[in-house]
Design an enzyme around this catalytic site. Structure first.
Site, PDB file in Angstrom:
ATOM      1  N   GLU A 277       0.827  -1.215   0.000  1.00  0.00           N
ATOM      2  CA  GLU A 277       0.000   0.000   0.000  1.00  0.00           C
ATOM      3  C   GLU A 277       0.856   1.258   0.000  1.00  0.00           C
ATOM      4  OE1 GLU A 277      -3.188   0.342   2.859  1.00  0.00           O
ATOM      5  OE2 GLU A 277      -4.426  -1.042   1.732  1.00  0.00           O
ATOM      6  N   HIS A 306      10.239 -26.153   1.588  1.00  0.00           N
ATOM      7  CA  HIS A 306       9.567 -27.262   0.906  1.00  0.00           C
ATOM      8  C   HIS A 306       8.391 -26.753   0.089  1.00  0.00           C
ATOM      9  CE1 HIS A 306      11.989 -30.147   3.216  1.00  0.00           C
ATOM     10  NE2 HIS A 306      12.003 -29.144   4.075  1.00  0.00           N
ATOM     11  N   LYS A 419     -13.648   0.191  -3.553  1.00  0.00           N
ATOM     12  CA  LYS A 419     -14.532   0.554  -2.429  1.00  0.00           C
ATOM     13  C   LYS A 419     -15.800   1.216  -2.955  1.00  0.00           C
ATOM     14  CE  LYS A 419     -11.920   1.801   1.551  1.00  0.00           C
ATOM     15  NZ  LYS A 419     -11.311   2.880   2.322  1.00  0.00           N
TER      16      LYS A 419
HETATM   17  O1  PA5 Z   1      -3.112   1.210   5.936  1.00  0.00           O
HETATM   18  C1  PA5 Z   1      -4.206   1.684   5.714  1.00  0.00           C
HETATM   19  O2  PA5 Z   1      -4.428   2.919   5.766  1.00  0.00           O
HETATM   20  C2  PA5 Z   1      -5.393   0.799   5.375  1.00  0.00           C
HETATM   21  O3  PA5 Z   1      -4.992  -0.524   5.226  1.00  0.00           O
HETATM   22  C3  PA5 Z   1      -6.452   0.875   6.464  1.00  0.00           C
HETATM   23  O4  PA5 Z   1      -5.893   0.494   7.687  1.00  0.00           O
HETATM   24  C4  PA5 Z   1      -7.648  -0.015   6.137  1.00  0.00           C
HETATM   25  O5  PA5 Z   1      -8.174   0.329   4.871  1.00  0.00           O
HETATM   26  C5  PA5 Z   1      -8.728   0.124   7.183  1.00  0.00           C
HETATM   27  O6  PA5 Z   1      -9.142   1.465   7.264  1.00  0.00           O
HETATM   28  P1  PA5 Z   1      -9.889   1.995   8.546  1.00  0.00           P
HETATM   29  O7  PA5 Z   1      -8.942   1.950   9.690  1.00  0.00           O
HETATM   30  O8  PA5 Z   1     -10.299   3.398   8.179  1.00  0.00           O
HETATM   31  O9  PA5 Z   1     -11.066   1.106   8.761  1.00  0.00           O
END
Ligand code: PA5
Length: 441
Positions: A277, A306, A419
């Site tokens: 990310e 393995h 989303k």
């Molecule tokens: O690293 C990030 O920002 C994302 O992976 C969020 O943690 C994830 O989308 C969950 O978002 P939220 O904490 O708003 O529910």
């Protein structure tokens, strides 16, 4: 204390491309690297830069508050964490590694919305001794909030007005539906600092609250993370440069993380999210289209010797492996001999830890021999201080790697479109026009 061994980076000399002589590269790119680290430090005071994770390990008062909250609830036998991505992976990995025998509570992570496992969990839990912690920075992530609605309703049906004592919110201090709900219903709550993104939030209440109920020593965890801030920057910067150069100039787009420890088996999943990310981006900071990002791949030593190892050893020359090794094995076992099994006598009387160590030495060497580069991170043992240091090290590595790529490592615009399609499919107001697009497809 964490140390990184870079000596096998030059291994790809026998592959189709030349290897990486880090010392020479370090000299050639020293200035760029220095500027990258300085740029991060300079932006650290700006809340919009999302660098609040650097100072989280200093917040020992926050950790004490979490600990007091846990100690005041000795009735909690089961703790259900509702969260996804950065709101779950860090605590899940550390709880898996560090939960002692007889912890204050058993932890369950609901980080998916498949109905059957949730229905089964609800059937097994006793609401009277269950605490449900909803963790969402935005407070509106569909997966987390759908689970929250289900667990809230379950608690209310069983406990009536006492349900609110069994619910906790960990969310933005001001914004989002979860914050509004927590305030209006008087739920216990903890803040996620606005300048800390999900995947960098493990040392806030996001990680600390579940870990307190798992019996993890929070002070030691934060102390380890502070050690990375104080002493780990050079190694983090050097490893970021090595991975960047291998990615950019040596055709190594796949980056494997392989700890030699079953207790650390979930740390690669946290790392995968951190790198994927943070570093997978379409645009650089100047707005030019770049489409960059290494592909992180989780592995586990010795288990995956393995499984994945055949591919790592003989497949395309497109990977670099980061191994994580332990200097000490707690609770080591002796391998006993047995009459009738003399072909195995090379094992008789040896320590099991020595076998794991031998494998962790053999694998990078075998890879190097086949022209596959790797680096090895050494930590003392699987304990709070070492893992606190390791995770903070990886956060620095990611931030510096992002800086070298010239991208913003702290946003995630790429997850938005899926989303929005989900919202449209579920009938969320305001997303009607996407419905037509979906139907056409
Ligand atoms: O690293 C990030 O920002 C994302 O992976 C969020 O943690 C994830 O989308 C969950 O978002 P939220 O904490 O708003 O529910």
């Amino acid at each position: 204390m964490l140390e990184v061994e870079f000596s096998l980076l030059s291994a790809s000399r026998v592959g189709p491309e030349s290897g990486l002589e880090l010392q020479a590269e370090f000299e050639a790119h020293g200035e760029t690297l220095k500027r990258a680290v300085e740029a991060i430090r300079e932006r650290a005071g700006d809340p919009k830069a999302m660098l609040g994770w650097i100072r989280l390990p200093e917040d020992t008062e926050g950790a004490r508050r979490v600990r007091r909250f846990q100690e005041a609830r000795p009735w909690v036998r089961d703790l259900v964490v509702l969260g996804i991505g950065g709101s779950a992976l860090g605590a899940k990995a550390l709880a898996h590694a560090l939960t002692p025998q007889n912890p204050p509570a058993r932890l369950y992570f609901v980080d998916n919305v498949e109905p059957a496992p949730i229905a089964r969990l609800l059937g097994e839990l006793d609401p009277a001794t269950t605490l449900v912690v909803a963790i969402s920075k935005s407070g509106k992530t569909a997966e987390t909030m759908a689970a929250f609605l289900i667990f809230r309703d379950w608690l209310e049906r069983h406990l009536g007005q006492h349900a609110t004592d069994h619910l906790v919110a960990v969310t933005d201090p001001q914004n989002g539906p979860l914050r509004t709900y927590a305030a209006s219903e008087g739920l216990a709550s903890f803040d996620i600092p606005p300048d800390v993104g999900g995947r960098f939030s493990v040392f806030s209440a996001v990680g600390l609250l579940p870990l307190a109920f798992a019996g993890v020593q929070l002070e030691d965890l934060l102390m380890g993370a502070r050690r990375a801030n104080a002493k780990g920057l050079e190694a983090a910067a050097k490893s970021a440069l090595a991975l960047y150069l291998l990615y950019r100039y040596r055709q190594k787009p796949i980056h494997v993380l392989m700890p030699y420890s079953t207790r650390m088996a979930l740390i690669p999943a946290w790392f995968v999210q951190l790198h994927a990310e943070s570093l997978g981006k379409a645009y650089d900071r100047r707005g030019s289209r770049v489409h960059v990002g290494p592909t992180p791949l989780p592995a586990l030593g010795a288990t995956d010797q393995h499984s994945l190892l055949q591919l790592l050893q003989e497949g395309p020359f497109d990977k670099v492996v980061t191994f994580v090794r332990l200097r000490h094995h707690d609770h080591d076992l002796e391998i006993p001999g047995a009459p009738g099994l003399s072909p195995l006598r090379f094992l008789f009387g040896k320590r099991l830890g020595a076998l794991l160590d031998a494998e962790a030495t053999a694998t990078p060497l075998a890879l190097a021999k086949a022209g596959r580069p790797s680096l090895t991170i050494w930590i003392d043992r699987v304990d709070e201080a070492s893992l606190g240091e390791l995770l903070q090290f990886f956060m620095w590595q990611t931030a510096i790697f992002g800086e070298l790529l010239g991208i913003n490592a702290f946003d995630q615009p790429g997850v938005e479109l899926a989303k929005r399609y989900t919202y449209a499919l579920m009938g969320h107001e305001g997303y009607e026009e996407l419905r037509g697009e979906i139907d056409e497809a």
